[in-house]
Design an enzyme around this catalytic site. Sequence first.
Site, PDB file in Angstrom:
ATOM      1  N   ARG A  39       2.760  -5.582  62.382  1.00  0.00           N
ATOM      2  CA  ARG A  39       2.896  -6.986  61.997  1.00  0.00           C
ATOM      3  C   ARG A  39       2.727  -7.920  63.195  1.00  0.00           C
ATOM      4  NH1 ARG A  39       7.542  -6.331  57.280  1.00  0.00           N
ATOM      5  NH2 ARG A  39       6.037  -6.139  55.593  1.00  0.00           N
ATOM      6  N   LYS A 211      12.560   3.071  45.357  1.00  0.00           N
ATOM      7  CA  LYS A 211      13.253   2.404  44.244  1.00  0.00           C
ATOM      8  C   LYS A 211      12.347   2.137  43.054  1.00  0.00           C
ATOM      9  CE  LYS A 211      16.798  -0.368  44.257  1.00  0.00           C
ATOM     10  NZ  LYS A 211      17.394  -1.698  44.316  1.00  0.00           N
ATOM     11  N   GLY A 372       5.699  -2.092  53.474  1.00  0.00           N
ATOM     12  CA  GLY A 372       6.052  -1.926  54.879  1.00  0.00           C
ATOM     13  C   GLY A 372       6.154  -0.470  55.290  1.00  0.00           C
ATOM     14  N   GLY A 396       6.814  -6.659  49.349  1.00  0.00           N
ATOM     15  CA  GLY A 396       7.289  -7.350  48.151  1.00  0.00           C
ATOM     16  C   GLY A 396       6.310  -8.403  47.670  1.00  0.00           C
TER      17      GLY A 396
HETATM   18  P1  ADP Z   1       7.254   0.521  50.791  1.00  0.00           P
HETATM   19  O1  ADP Z   1       8.015  -0.128  51.900  1.00  0.00           O
HETATM   20  O2  ADP Z   1       5.954   1.099  51.247  1.00  0.00           O
HETATM   21  O3  ADP Z   1       7.099  -0.368  49.591  1.00  0.00           O
HETATM   22  P2  ADP Z   1       9.612   1.810  49.761  1.00  0.00           P
HETATM   23  O4  ADP Z   1      10.437   0.903  50.604  1.00  0.00           O
HETATM   24  O5  ADP Z   1       9.653   1.627  48.292  1.00  0.00           O
HETATM   25  O6  ADP Z   1       8.088   1.784  50.272  1.00  0.00           O
HETATM   26  O7  ADP Z   1      10.053   3.317  50.006  1.00  0.00           O
HETATM   27  C1  ADP Z   1       9.949   3.945  51.251  1.00  0.00           C
HETATM   28  C2  ADP Z   1      10.963   5.034  51.389  1.00  0.00           C
HETATM   29  O8  ADP Z   1      10.915   5.927  50.286  1.00  0.00           O
HETATM   30  C3  ADP Z   1      10.731   5.893  52.596  1.00  0.00           C
HETATM   31  O9  ADP Z   1      11.707   5.594  53.573  1.00  0.00           O
HETATM   32  C4  ADP Z   1      10.825   7.331  52.078  1.00  0.00           C
HETATM   33  O10 ADP Z   1      11.634   8.161  52.883  1.00  0.00           O
HETATM   34  C5  ADP Z   1      11.462   7.133  50.721  1.00  0.00           C
HETATM   35  N1  ADP Z   1      11.168   8.242  49.802  1.00  0.00           N
HETATM   36  C6  ADP Z   1       9.974   8.724  49.445  1.00  0.00           C
HETATM   37  N2  ADP Z   1      10.110   9.800  48.651  1.00  0.00           N
HETATM   38  C7  ADP Z   1      11.422  10.002  48.508  1.00  0.00           C
HETATM   39  C8  ADP Z   1      12.214  10.979  47.809  1.00  0.00           C
HETATM   40  N3  ADP Z   1      11.644  11.961  47.113  1.00  0.00           N
HETATM   41  N4  ADP Z   1      13.556  10.870  47.883  1.00  0.00           N
HETATM   42  C9  ADP Z   1      14.130   9.891  48.596  1.00  0.00           C
HETATM   43  N5  ADP Z   1      13.455   8.945  49.275  1.00  0.00           N
HETATM   44  C10 ADP Z   1      12.128   9.015  49.230  1.00  0.00           C
HETATM   45 MG    MG Z   2      10.143  -0.492  52.140  1.00  0.00          MG
END
Ligand code: ADP
Ligand code: MG
Length: 415
Positions: A39, A211, A372, A396
Amino acid sequence: MTAHTLDELLADGVRGRHVLVRSDLNVPLDGSTVTDDGRVRASLPVISKLAEAGARVIVMAHLGRPKGMPEEKYSLRPAVDRLAELASFPVRLADDVVGPSARELSAELGDGEVLVLENVRFDARETSKIDAEREDLARELAALTGADDAPRGAYVDDAFGAVHRKHASVYDIASILPSYLGELVRAEVEVLKRLTEGAERPYVVVLGGSKVSDKLAVIDNLIGKADRLLVGGGMLFTFLAAQGHKVGSSLLERDQIPTVQAYLERATAAGTEFVLPTDVVVASKFAADAEHEVASADAIEETGFGEAGIGLDIGPDTAAAFAKEIAGAKTVFWNGPMGVFEFPAFAAGTKAVAQALADATAAGALTVVGGGDSAAAVRTLGFADSQFGHISTGGGASLEYLEGKELPGLTALGA
Ligand code: ADP
Ligand code: MG
């Protein structure tokens, strides 16, 4: 109304003028070490162009979610140190947002110099739900451009990651100063438009991350638009549960099961196919050194760990199947890691998907990585930004754009 662009501002001439720039310097930190400077790098071009043109640049940015007061661990210091290393112009950091330090340092700024204000969220008015409070802060920020000289001040929004927020430094400020769209925001909007309006087909969307509830609205909006929705990451377990499978101790959002069931039912008729994992890497516990086994997606509790097993990555068959879907696509949007990539033992699924996107890029597809953690994942796994069509800086914000929501920061600029 069409938004004014940075080029228009530069054409007007900025030498000697104070220009407020909203940047996205919300970098991931480990203590005071920046673990991914993406970033900061992405923010550099607009700040540089203004500084090189002789503007007195005042950068506003946030980091994390402080509670409306200064907190050392949310200081922009590490991000600003990194900016200063990368920059060819002097950069200073104020001790406050609109306090004595910010006022003094902005008044002292010379042509081509850059001042970064401390985390704007150290001021509770930044995120206030009360319009008058936010407007108050926006006026104080605008005043940093020189009260007597106010018409010569300008505002540039270059923080795509914050355009979905109705915050003082993103929204209210735009109705006070002449406002311009930064190049980062313009580029993001251009790419996201291509994903929402007539994406080239096949259009494959890969969703993961932690999530489900965060991402459900975007799934809702993509049903009927995307040809295939591949589901991995922590959210896959809610999908498996919706199909009646047991998921052991994996991440599960039980209250979202009915919503997910409704999506699964709606999708086929709408022409969108959900592609769910057929195998999962199941671990004995949530730890980097946990023992692990590959299990069939319908037999997660049948490993040696029983009900205690936690799914931490998609399995190898699933990774191969996802890669094949991605290889056949003309447009790919990916948000959310496929597994807990922070632990090397559970990074294979994320790596396979990243590689498939990189190959698709090379084959001429439009590939977009949003989020992110996803952006951080591809970089920590050794991929170069150039291997993807676009890496979105806004997690987001890009999701809300894809949901079809109105983004206050864009509305305020007439974009
Ligand atoms: P982004 O920031 O790309 O939108 P998120 O914030 O939704 O992604 O999610 C990222 C997190 O999801 C990572 O820190 C990763 O460790 C976690 N994650 C991925 N798969 C799993 C899983 N099976 N169980 C728990 N956490 C997970
Ligand atoms: Mg995230």
